[in-house]
Write a protein that holds these residues in place. Structure first.
Motif, PDB file in Angstrom:
ATOM      1  N   VAL A   1     186.360 129.800 -12.149  1.00 11.06           N
ATOM      2  CA  VAL A   1     185.689 129.002 -11.126  1.00 11.06           C
ATOM      3  C   VAL A   1     186.572 127.824 -10.722  1.00 11.06           C
ATOM      4  O   VAL A   1     186.642 127.455  -9.546  1.00 11.06           O
ATOM      5  CB  VAL A   1     184.310 128.525 -11.621  1.00 11.06           C
ATOM      6  N   ASP A   2     187.261 127.238 -11.686  1.00  8.94           N
ATOM      7  CA  ASP A   2     188.227 126.181 -11.357  1.00  8.94           C
ATOM      8  C   ASP A   2     189.301 126.718 -10.420  1.00  8.94           C
ATOM      9  O   ASP A   2     189.680 126.068  -9.439  1.00  8.94           O
ATOM     10  CB  ASP A   2     188.894 125.657 -12.635  1.00  8.94           C
ATOM     11  N   ASP A   3     189.802 127.903 -10.733  1.00  6.81           N
ATOM     12  CA  ASP A   3     190.851 128.503  -9.902  1.00  6.81           C
ATOM     13  C   ASP A   3     190.341 128.822  -8.499  1.00  6.81           C
ATOM     14  O   ASP A   3     191.078 128.705  -7.513  1.00  6.81           O
ATOM     15  CB  ASP A   3     191.384 129.778 -10.562  1.00  6.81           C
ATOM     16  N   GLN A   4     189.080 129.258  -8.399  1.00  4.99           N
ATOM     17  CA  GLN A   4     188.513 129.552  -7.076  1.00  4.99           C
ATOM     18  C   GLN A   4     188.417 128.290  -6.231  1.00  4.99           C
ATOM     19  O   GLN A   4     188.655 128.321  -5.019  1.00  4.99           O
ATOM     20  CB  GLN A   4     187.130 130.193  -7.245  1.00  4.99           C
ATOM     21  N   LEU A   5     188.075 127.180  -6.874  1.00  2.67           N
ATOM     22  CA  LEU A   5     188.009 125.910  -6.141  1.00  2.67           C
ATOM     23  C   LEU A   5     189.399 125.483  -5.697  1.00  2.67           C
ATOM     24  O   LEU A   5     189.607 125.115  -4.538  1.00  2.67           O
ATOM     25  CB  LEU A   5     187.363 124.843  -7.023  1.00  2.67           C
ATOM     26  N   ARG A   6     190.373 125.543  -6.610  1.00  2.00           N
ATOM     27  CA  ARG A   6     191.749 125.201  -6.234  1.00  2.00           C
ATOM     28  C   ARG A   6     192.242 126.072  -5.090  1.00  2.00           C
ATOM     29  O   ARG A   6     192.965 125.626  -4.203  1.00  2.00           O
ATOM     30  CB  ARG A   6     192.685 125.391  -7.431  1.00  2.00           C
ATOM     31  N   GLY A   7     191.842 127.346  -5.129  1.00  2.00           N
ATOM     32  CA  GLY A   7     192.326 128.306  -4.141  1.00  2.00           C
ATOM     33  C   GLY A   7     191.879 128.024  -2.723  1.00  2.00           C
ATOM     34  O   GLY A   7     192.357 128.672  -1.784  1.00  2.00           O
ATOM     35  N   ARG A   8     190.960 127.089  -2.537  1.00  2.00           N
ATOM     36  CA  ARG A   8     190.558 126.711  -1.181  1.00  2.00           C
ATOM     37  C   ARG A   8     191.675 125.976  -0.454  1.00  2.00           C
ATOM     38  O   ARG A   8     191.656 125.849   0.768  1.00  2.00           O
ATOM     39  CB  ARG A   8     189.305 125.827  -1.237  1.00  2.00           C
ATOM     40  N   SER A   9     192.623 125.457  -1.219  1.00  2.00           N
ATOM     41  CA  SER A   9     193.760 124.744  -0.647  1.00  2.00           C
ATOM     42  C   SER A   9     195.009 125.610  -0.788  1.00  2.00           C
ATOM     43  O   SER A   9     195.111 126.427  -1.696  1.00  2.00           O
ATOM     44  CB  SER A   9     193.955 123.415  -1.381  1.00  2.00           C
ATOM     45  N   GLY A  10     195.966 125.417   0.125  1.00  2.00           N
ATOM     46  CA  GLY A  10     197.205 126.187   0.049  1.00  2.00           C
ATOM     47  C   GLY A  10     197.087 127.570   0.636  1.00  2.00           C
ATOM     48  O   GLY A  10     197.828 128.488   0.281  1.00  2.00           O
ATOM     49  N   ARG A  11     196.165 127.761   1.581  1.00  3.48           N
ATOM     50  CA  ARG A  11     195.933 129.057   2.220  1.00  3.48           C
ATOM     51  C   ARG A  11     197.149 129.482   3.044  1.00  3.48           C
ATOM     52  O   ARG A  11     197.699 128.708   3.799  1.00  3.48           O
ATOM     53  CB  ARG A  11     194.695 128.953   3.112  1.00  3.48           C
ATOM     54  N   GLN A  12     197.576 130.730   2.869  1.00  2.55           N
ATOM     55  CA  GLN A  12     198.650 131.340   3.671  1.00  2.55           C
ATOM     56  C   GLN A  12     199.902 130.461   3.735  1.00  2.55           C
ATOM     57  O   GLN A  12     200.503 130.266   4.786  1.00  2.55           O
ATOM     58  CB  GLN A  12     198.147 131.617   5.084  1.00  2.55           C
ATOM     59  N   GLY A  13     200.300 129.919   2.577  1.00  2.00           N
ATOM     60  CA  GLY A  13     201.516 129.118   2.531  1.00  2.00           C
ATOM     61  C   GLY A  13     201.365 127.701   3.026  1.00  2.00           C
ATOM     62  O   GLY A  13     202.348 126.946   3.092  1.00  2.00           O
ATOM     63  N   ASP A  14     200.121 127.297   3.390  1.00  2.00           N
ATOM     64  CA  ASP A  14     199.892 125.912   3.815  1.00  2.00           C
ATOM     65  C   ASP A  14     200.166 124.966   2.648  1.00  2.00           C
ATOM     66  O   ASP A  14     199.986 125.328   1.485  1.00  2.00           O
ATOM     67  CB  ASP A  14     198.432 125.716   4.250  1.00  2.00           C
ATOM     68  N   PRO A  15     200.559 123.718   2.957  1.00  2.00           N
ATOM     69  CA  PRO A  15     200.644 122.726   1.886  1.00  2.00           C
ATOM     70  C   PRO A  15     199.244 122.384   1.400  1.00  2.00           C
ATOM     71  O   PRO A  15     198.253 122.603   2.107  1.00  2.00           O
ATOM     72  CB  PRO A  15     201.301 121.524   2.569  1.00  2.00           C
ATOM     73  N   GLY A  16     199.167 121.849   0.216  1.00  2.00           N
ATOM     74  CA  GLY A  16     197.871 121.476  -0.330  1.00  2.00           C
ATOM     75  C   GLY A  16     198.035 120.882  -1.706  1.00  2.00           C
ATOM     76  O   GLY A  16     199.138 120.867  -2.272  1.00  2.00           O
ATOM     77  N   GLY A  17     196.952 120.389  -2.255  1.00  9.42           N
ATOM     78  CA  GLY A  17     196.991 119.810  -3.584  1.00  9.42           C
ATOM     79  C   GLY A  17     195.642 119.905  -4.251  1.00  9.42           C
ATOM     80  O   GLY A  17     194.612 120.082  -3.594  1.00  9.42           O
ATOM     81  N   SER A  18     195.635 119.814  -5.571  1.00  7.78           N
ATOM     82  CA  SER A  18     194.373 119.853  -6.307  1.00  7.78           C
ATOM     83  C   SER A  18     194.488 119.035  -7.578  1.00  7.78           C
ATOM     84  O   SER A  18     195.585 118.861  -8.122  1.00  7.78           O
ATOM     85  CB  SER A  18     193.989 121.298  -6.657  1.00  7.78           C
ATOM     86  N   VAL A  19     193.359 118.538  -8.024  1.00  9.16           N
ATOM     87  CA  VAL A  19     193.312 117.792  -9.278  1.00  9.16           C
ATOM     88  C   VAL A  19     191.889 117.872  -9.825  1.00  9.16           C
ATOM     89  O   VAL A  19     190.918 117.970  -9.069  1.00  9.16           O
ATOM     90  CB  VAL A  19     193.722 116.315  -9.070  1.00  9.16           C
ATOM     91  N   VAL A  20     191.790 117.857 -11.155  1.00 11.02           N
ATOM     92  CA  VAL A  20     190.489 117.827 -11.827  1.00 11.02           C
ATOM     93  C   VAL A  20     190.335 116.482 -12.521  1.00 11.02           C
ATOM     94  O   VAL A  20     191.228 116.041 -13.257  1.00 11.02           O
ATOM     95  CB  VAL A  20     190.362 118.962 -12.865  1.00 11.02           C
TER      96      VAL A  20
END
Length: 766
Positions: free
Chosen positions: A525-544
């Protein structure tokens, strides 16, 4: 490098290691076919697709399917599938679970695979986690299916029997997994074949496969019939509502049990006018009081459930949305309704149950897709014999996943979260915040408002607007607070759904920033939330953001203490603090896996018995087996009736009598097994394996119930009034439920009474 990593994984026999080399080898051939296929008219393309129905299966067939599917998608949807999407299609057609990152086009890859199965001569059920995704994907892919000559339908909770029958008659049917399970159970209860809605199961293609096959598999689906239910004591609920923690009741250390103090017992006895609540005459009242206390002390409004439209509705803890039709067992649902001052909705008598595991094993072919399959790979292999194929992204993921920030207390963490969101929002970078409950999301929203940070909240109270909310989460300056993002099913595009002119600004700021307010009980579930960012090579970031007071740590690592002193903001930089949080999550995953295994073990024999009874029922429904059997058991009565009643009428009468008693027997057996399982854990006190004891007792009970049922059928046949118009079961007292309804039994949040007793005894023994 990726291929080398795959080889190492396969050598170690770890899940998620299917070799993609065979499928990859077909991609150049598919590309070679593209110019020729692109030149076809729609009519000639349709003719080429139709030829696939009769051509020999093999690599050439797969190449042609993918080439035609790619061109059909380009024409019908304006989307040309990437090579990696076709890799996903090929692995789905090989009966695998494919892992594809969020935004990589699973829906389109699955649709081409579904069409491929249809062209092989199979009917396909595409199962999703909810109504919204089933209906959306069916409509979205409908033009593609039309161009490929494939009929598509969809089912949701509101579908009538005739609408369901029509939808299931299509080549491809999109439906929530729960609705398919409910239809299976309703079909198992029909007394006329014409009333069935489902065809024979052939192919199940499961969206969000890890969620459906692993997480949902712990929750049995139930078919209930109207029955007289005792009224819930509103007075008792009012009495318990007035009790105080510490004085009248206590909670155990992990918050999974509540119990009365002597003062509390005295208060309840005084309020109810009972002399001794523990006396034999008041056993039922004591049980009701305990359930009322559990509802009062352990189940939290806007966390475990919400009150909406005058009803108590459970919150699905894995997706943060309303768990439609889901209920708690053992009178707990009614107790919560009484706690909230609502009328009882009633649960009726359980007529049949089925687990997702059993439902899936009806299908000769099962495949699926999700963004987080590898983490569930062992369960998928153990329980479904499914292998995972990891599909690489079309463009490499460049998202930056920061290490968790761990704080000493929840208060310190919450302060830091608001500070972080305000600072990031100041730059205009879009932020998606994942919370764990409705209450938490609303509390955070209020704190952000006080900090002059506007936000949009998506939780179980307003999930009907989820698509529009999620679509705008990538807009410049957006702050979106969501209760669980798993299974939401909508892409987040940088710049917003229609804000492509803002995309570059958001890209320059680093893309979508995902902030989780705590670790979940599952790393997936953590990975699914992170996966909302960085779609199709877009930049993005995540933190818990985590704390040592988070529920997961308190529940699964209760002895943990801060390894070092926090700084002025309450943050603990010591790596050991992160280790504590990670350890708690691993323990939680292990506990949930054991719950799954327990459900699987206890339901294994049950499903076998259901199959045996089902075979007998099918013979009765489809043939003259009931009358033939009664001719042998009741020859005199049979001879008497044949002189005055038409043969077909007699067949029908015998069938209706037999079906009633078979269904009655199964409902009674389910009730017996529920009681048996509730108390079977006490066998452990006698050093007896509870599962072995359960199986032994249930086999004995099933053999008896089947023998008694045949006797009941014969006895009813002997005394039944059968005329030229048939038999009136109601006049015989053989009444079927006046109404049926379906629901899911939610996990009891504090365990069974027997499990709590064992835990208590374990503590005493320690």
């Amino acid at each position: 490098m990726g291929r080398l990593r795959d080889r190492v994984r396969r050598f170690l026999e770890r899940p998620g290691t299917v070799d993609l080399a065979v499928a990859r080898a077909l991609l150049p051939r598919i590309a070679e076919r593209e110019p020729d296929v692109e030149a076809l008219s729609d009519a000639r393309l349709a003719a080429a697709v139709e030829r696939l129905r009769t051509e020999p299966r093999g690599d050439d067939w797969l190449v042609e399917l993918c080439a035609l599917g790619r061109e059909a998608a380009r024409r019908a949807l304006g989307e040309r599938p990437y090579d990696v999407q076709l890799l996903g299609t090929l692995e789905l057609l090989s009966g695998r679970v494919v892992e594809m990152a969020t935004g990589e086009g699973k829906t389109l890859a699955g649709a081409i695979a579904a069409a491929g199965y249809v062209l092989r001569g199979h009917r396909v059920h595409v199962m999703s986690v909810n109504d919204y995704l089933a209906e959306r994907d069916a409509e979205w892919m409908r033009p593609l299916y039309a161009l490929l000559g494939v009929r598509v339908g969809s089912v949701d909770q509101s579908s009538t029997a005739e609408e369901r029958r029509t939808a299931y008659a299509a080549d491809v049917t999109y439906a929530p997994v729960s609705e398919v399970g409910f239809d299976v159970m309703r079909d198992r209860m029909v007394t006329d074949l014409a009333d069935r809605v489902l065809p024979e199961p052939e192919v199940a293609l499961v969206d969000e496969a890890d969620s459906v096959l692993v997480d949902e598999a712990r929750v049995p689906l139930v078919l209930a019939g109207a029955a007289d239910q005792p009224e819930v004591d509103a007075e008792l609920a009012a009495v318990v509502r007035g009790l105080r923690r510490g004085k009248h009741f206590q909670l155990d250390e992990d918050g999974r049990n509540a119990y009365f103090t002597p003062t509390g017992i005295a208060a309840v006895e005084h309020a109810l006018g009972v002399d001794d609540l523990y006396g034999p005459a008041h056993v039922g009242t004591l049980a009701a009081a305990n359930i009322a206390l559990h509802a009062r002390a352990l189940l939290r409004k806007d966390v475990d459930y919400v009150v909406r439209d005058g009803k108590v509705q459970l919150v699905d803890d894995s997706r943060g949305r309303i768990a439609i039709l889901q209920r708690w067992p053992d009178g707990l649902q009614a107790a919560v309704e009484a706690k909230e001052g609502l009328s009882s909705s009633g649960s009726g008598e359980v007529l049949d149950t089925i687990t997702v595991h059993a439902l899936m094993h009806r299908y000769p072919t099962v495949c699926g897709m999700t963004g987080t399959a590898v983490a569930a790979g062992e369960q998928l292999r153990e329980f479904y014999q499914l292998e995972v194929a990891v599909i690489p992204p079309n463009r490499p993921c460049v998202r930056v996943d920061e290490p968790d920030r761990v704080y000493d207390t929840v208060h310190d963490k919450e302060q830091a979260i608001v500070t972080e969101i305000a600072a990031v929002h100041e730059t205009g970078r879009p932020i998606l915040v994942g919370t764990h409950s409705v209450a938490e999301s609303e509390k955070l929203s209020a704190r952000l408002a006080r900090a002059d940070v506007p936000c949009v909240v998506l939780n179980a109270k307003n999930d009907a607007q989820e698509a529009a909310v999620i679509a705008e989460a990538g807009a410049y300056g957006a702050v979106t607070v969501s209760t669980q993002m798993a299974g939401r099913g909508t892409d987040i595009r940088l710049g917003g759904a229609d804000g492509s002119h803002d995309r570059e600004r958001v890209v320059e700021l680093g893309g979508l920033y995902v902030l989780a307010t705590a670790r979940h009980a599952s790393s997936r579930v953590d990975d699914q939330l992170r996966g909302r960012s960085g779609r199709q090579g877009d930049p993005g970031g995540s933190v818990v953001f985590a704390s040592l007071e988070d529920e997961i740590v308190v529940k699964y690592a209760p002895e943990a203490e801060a390894p070092s002193q926090p700084d002025a903001d309450g943050r603990i930089d010591d790596p050991k603090a992160l280790h504590i949080v990670e350890h708690a999550q691993r323990v939680a995953e292990g506990v949930n896996l054991e719950i799954y295994r327990g459900t699987w073990r206890y339901n294994g024999l049950l499903e076998g018995q259901r199959a045996l009874l089902g075979e007998r029922r099918e013979a009765v429904l489809r043939t003259e087996a009931a009358l033939e059997d009664l001719e042998k058991r009741c020859p005199a009565r049979y001879a008497e009736l044949t002189e005055t009643v038409d043969h077909d009428v007699l067949v029908s009468a015998a069938r209706q009598i037999a079906l009633y008693h078979l269904d009655r027997a199964w409902a009674d057996h389910l009730g017996f097994l529920a009681d048996l399982r509730e108390g079977i854990h006490l066998r452990a006190l006698a050093r007896e394996n509870p599962l072995d004891a359960f199986n032994r007792e249930s086999i004995k009970a099933f053999d008896l119930v089947m023998a008694d049922t045949e006797k009941s059928i014969a006895a009813a046949f002997e005394t039944a009034t059968i005329t030229a118009d048939g038999v009136d079961l109601d006049r015989m007292g053989l009444k079927r439920p006046t109404a049926t309804w379906t629901y899911l039994v939610g996990d009891n949040p504090f365990g069974t009474e027997a499990e709590r007793i064992l835990k208590w005894l374990g503590k005493k023994g320690g």
